[in-house]
Design a protein around this motif. Structure first.
Motif, short mmCIF file in Angstrom:
data_model
loop_
_atom_site.label_atom_id
_atom_site.label_comp_id
_atom_site.label_asym_id
_atom_site.label_seq_id
_atom_site.Cartn_x
_atom_site.Cartn_y
_atom_site.Cartn_z
N ASP A 171 0.85 -1.30 -0.02
CA ASP A 171 -0.14 0.02 -0.05
C ASP A 171 0.81 1.11 -0.06
O ASP A 171 1.57 1.13 0.98
CB ASP A 171 -1.01 -0.02 1.44
N ASP A 172 0.44 2.15 -1.12
CA ASP A 172 1.58 3.50 -1.17
C ASP A 172 0.27 4.70 -1.01
O ASP A 172 -0.51 4.51 -1.44
CB ASP A 172 2.19 3.53 -2.40
N TYR A 173 0.80 5.39 -0.07
CA TYR A 173 -0.22 6.54 0.25
C TYR A 173 0.38 7.98 -0.24
O TYR A 173 1.44 8.18 0.17
CB TYR A 173 -0.20 6.82 1.85
N ILE A 174 -0.41 8.41 -1.21
CA ILE A 174 0.25 9.50 -1.97
C ILE A 174 -0.67 10.74 -1.73
O ILE A 174 -1.76 10.81 -1.83
CB ILE A 174 0.39 9.45 -3.43
N SER A 175 0.06 12.00 -1.35
CA SER A 175 -0.39 13.21 -1.16
C SER A 175 -0.16 14.25 -2.30
O SER A 175 1.13 14.30 -2.55
CB SER A 175 0.05 13.80 0.40
N PRO A 176 -0.83 15.04 -2.80
CA PRO A 176 -0.53 15.72 -3.83
C PRO A 176 0.29 17.16 -3.17
O PRO A 176 0.70 17.84 -4.01
CB PRO A 176 -1.88 16.49 -4.27
N THR A 177 0.67 17.42 -1.99
CA THR A 177 1.27 18.30 -1.43
C THR A 177 2.75 17.79 -0.99
O THR A 177 3.73 18.64 -0.90
CB THR A 177 0.57 19.01 -0.36
N HIS A 178 2.81 16.51 -0.77
CA HIS A 178 3.91 16.00 -0.22
C HIS A 178 4.30 14.78 -0.90
O HIS A 178 5.43 14.35 -0.60
CB HIS A 178 3.66 15.58 1.39
N GLY A 179 3.65 14.27 -1.94
CA GLY A 179 4.13 12.96 -2.72
C GLY A 179 3.97 11.86 -1.54
O GLY A 179 2.78 11.71 -1.01
N LEU A 180 4.65 10.85 -1.65
CA LEU A 180 4.79 9.50 -0.94
C LEU A 180 4.82 9.80 0.38
O LEU A 180 6.08 10.06 0.92
CB LEU A 180 5.76 8.68 -1.49
N VAL A 181 3.74 9.54 1.22
CA VAL A 181 4.16 9.72 2.68
C VAL A 181 4.21 8.56 3.61
O VAL A 181 4.78 8.48 4.50
CB VAL A 181 2.79 10.68 3.32
#
Length: 206
Positions: A171-181
């Motif tokens: 599972d990868d969690y991706i934020s548009p402001t931080h990228g891969l968190v």
């Protein structure tokens, strides 16, 4: 490195092929999946877990955007690990000089499907199937309280002596402001958490 990469998109392959032919460098992508700018730097801690769920080891991992480059009429970004990536019409893409020219790492909200890729190695084949959550949500037990989109990844390893593949989930969690968190990798044998990559600090460039 894989000897061959086969593309099997679990969506509209025609739309993917058409989009791959466009020169999209000067077009704003419909969604910034991962922030990309020369100088952006991410500092992570990588944790290793045993079968009891205890941390057995931790290391610091630093990634950055080294420079940009023009490839086939598009602007791409070269990361410190050597990957060449961009935010394109289908999502976050990794450049691949063979076949269609790129693979979809994280499809965006408008992609409308789940990409799948088959990597053929000398000793085995590997299917990588990726699906995107319908909406962003708080990352479980995030110390920094990140909200991100979860990408569920299924890795299917098939060896010559086997009739069914070995399955490993991630599972990868991706934020548009931080990228891969966060990136969680689960054991093939037990399904328990085996490795976690957790963002500690993101240093953006203006």
């Amino acid at each position: 490195m894989p000897a061959t990469v086969r593309f099997a998109l679990l969506a509209t392959a025609a739309s993917f092929a058409l989009a791959a032919c466009k020169k999209d460098a000067d077009l704003a992508p419909p969604e910034q999946v991962v922030p990309l700018r020369v100088g952006h730097t991410w500092e992570y801690t990588r944790y290793q877990y045993n079968a009891d769920g205890r941390i057995t080891d931790s290391t610091t991992v630093v990634r950055s955007v080294r420079r940009d480059t023009a490839l086939a009429g598009s602007t791409w970004y070269i990361l410190s690990d050597g990957s060449i990536v961009q935010n394109g019409p289908q999502g976050y893409l990794r450049y691949n000089p063979g076949s269609l020219g790129h693979v979809i790492v994280y499809p965006n909200a408008t992609y409308g499907g789940s990409p799948g890729y088959n990597y053929v190695y000398p000793t085995h084949t590997l299917w990588v199937l990726t699906s995107r959550a319908a909406a962003p949500a708080p990352v479980p037990a995030s110390r920094q309280r990140h909200t991100a989109t979860r990408y569920h990844i299924e890795l299917q390893y098939l060896y010559p002596a086997q009739s069914t593949p070995l399955i490993q989930l991630a599972d990868d969690y991706i934020s548009p402001t931080h990228g891969l968190v966060r990136a969680d990798l689960y054991s093939r044998s037990t399904g328990l958490l085996q490795q976690r990559l957790e963002l500690q600090r993101f240093t953006p460039q203006p």
